[in-house]
Design an enzyme around this catalytic site. Structure first.
Site, PDB file in Angstrom:
ATOM      1  N   GLY A 149       0.839  -1.186   0.000  1.00  0.00           N
ATOM      2  CA  GLY A 149       0.000   0.000   0.000  1.00  0.00           C
ATOM      3  C   GLY A 149       0.874   1.236   0.000  1.00  0.00           C
ATOM      4  CG  ASP A 185     -10.030   0.860   6.429  1.00  0.00           C
ATOM      5  OD1 ASP A 185     -10.884   1.309   5.634  1.00  0.00           O
ATOM      6  OD2 ASP A 185      -8.861   0.596   6.094  1.00  0.00           O
TER       7      ASP A 185
END
Length: 414
Positions: free
Chosen positions: A26, A138
């Site tokens: 990421g 999340d």
């Protein structure tokens, strides 16, 4: 789960874990497949050196503290961590399988029975997290891993202690995944409540059942407007009718209108039982349907080759006199002995109308060579004969012995 080879710039080990390959990345870091000195696989998360600063370290340390606090069968467990290292890293339980996003992309949406089972399983897991005073904040399809023992939740990097007023997020800054984010989180409201995870779970179940999320837009500003606009309803197209009422409630614009997680579990049970199943049966079917082939870690390891027998006289009497090289057995690398999955069988035709329908076939991952039988091992033609010899307790010894017995039996003259 896709495992890419290490690049020349990747470290060979971190915190005592040997790194075997890349399994994710990421903007903030990289996740590697690692192995402990004792052979325990782990997902090793590392913060990129280019983004390491005091705030990043503080957020990373918070994630480590939260993972130390969390427990539960559906949570990827923390194994070890060092937030002060250079670079900071943490190791969690490795879940061998695809995430929900990739599974749906490859195999399509789940049937309503399995989507309801997924919803009940994750709702129960989130309830455990909430009991520990935490919010995930999340939850999304990419953070649900479909392992050999069922789904598990990962990535608590944005989780917060629900009662805490301290936040590492700058004022007027929203952190999270907009397409799975409830309106109050998208607006930056404080404090957040457990309803944020109920909404995100609704988005995950919607995706599992339909292949799309509640809101979709190419422009991030348009997406935020859709999420926060009370007049823009979530897209429930493609959702089986029996799941629509539950998802409408979970994706309600106002947090107070969403059901508690315990209610989500009960409504998912209702969907399952209306189709003639028990919840445990639906869970087994979900695992069978989503589990990836085993031994993915072993694909990265050298192949084990057994040496040919020293002489024909050393073989059991039932083996025909073939040249020694013809009896060489090439074995795939061995891992833990697989645990068989219980699949519910359909009832016979004379059973009652509530009998279970046939199980959905499991969806195998393509090109998983470790699960295909070795070309050097012919199929057995009958039971092996001859003495068993002294019993050995090593897992590898048992597997090797079994494979050799199959080869001998296949070539037996009896």
């Amino acid at each position: 789960m896709h495992i890419a080879p290490l690049s020349p710039h990747d470290p060979a080990q971190l915190g005592g874990y040997e790194l075997l390959g890349r399994i994710g990345h990421g903007g903030m870091g990289q996740v590697y497949l690692g192995e402990s000195p004792g052979g325990e696989p782990a997902a090793v998360k590392v913060i990129k050196p280019s983004v390491v600063d005091s705030e990043t370290r503080q957020r990373f340390a918070q994630e480590v503290d939260i993972l130390k606090t969390i427990w539960g069968a559906r949570i990827a467990a923390l194994l070890d961590a060092d937030a002060e290292a250079d670079p900071p890293w943490l190791a969690t339980e490795y879940i061998e399988g695809l995430d929900l996003s990739r599974h749906v992309a490859r195999h399509g949406p789940l049937p309503s029975l399995l989507a309801a089972s997924l919803g009940a399983t994750l709702a129960e897991a989130l309830a455990t997290v909430h009991k520990q005073g935490l919010l995930h904040r999340d939850l999304k399809p990419a953070n649900v891993l479909l392992g050999p023992n069922g789904p598990k939740i990962i990535d608590f990097g944005l989780a917060v202690f629900a009662e805490s007023s301290v936040s590492l997020t700058a004022p007027n800054t929203v952190v999270g995944t907009p397409s799975c984010m409830p309106p109050e989180q998208a607006r930056g409201d404080r404090p957040l409540t457990s309803a944020v995870d109920v909404y995100a779970l609704g988005a995950v179940v919607l995706f599992a059942a339909s292949g799309h999320l509640p809101y979709q837009a190419a422009n991030i500003h348009v997406l935020f407007h859709q999420v926060t606009d009370p007049e823009t309803a979530p897209d429930l197209s493609g959702v089986p009718d029996e799941l629509v009422p539950l998802l409408k409630a979970m994706l309600a614009h106002e947090a107070g209108d969403r059901p508690a997680l315990s209610e989500v579990v009960q409504q998912c049970r209702g969907v399952i039982e209306a189709q003639g199943f028990k919840v445990a049966q639906a869970r087994r079917r979900l695992t069978t349907h989503t589990a990836a082939p085993s031994h993915m870690v072993d694909d990265l390891l050298p192949t084990v080759v057994t040496p040919p027998p020293a002489a024909p006289n050393d073989l059991p009497d039932t083996v025909t006199d073939t040249p020694p090289q013809a009896r060489t057995v090439v074995l795939p690398s061995t891992g833990p002995e697989p645990v068989p999955t219980v699949v519910d069988r359909p009832a016979p035709p004379s059973a009652s109308p509530m009998a279970e329908p046939p199980a959905e076939p499991a969806s195998p991952e393509p090109n998983m060579a470790a699960d295909a039988p070795s070309a050097s091992l012919p199929a057995p033609s009958g039971p092996a004969r001859g003495g068993s010899g002294q019993r050995r307790h090593s897992t590898q010894a048992r597997i090797t012995a079994q494979r050799l017995r199959e080869v001998y039996a296949a070539r037996s003259a009896f």
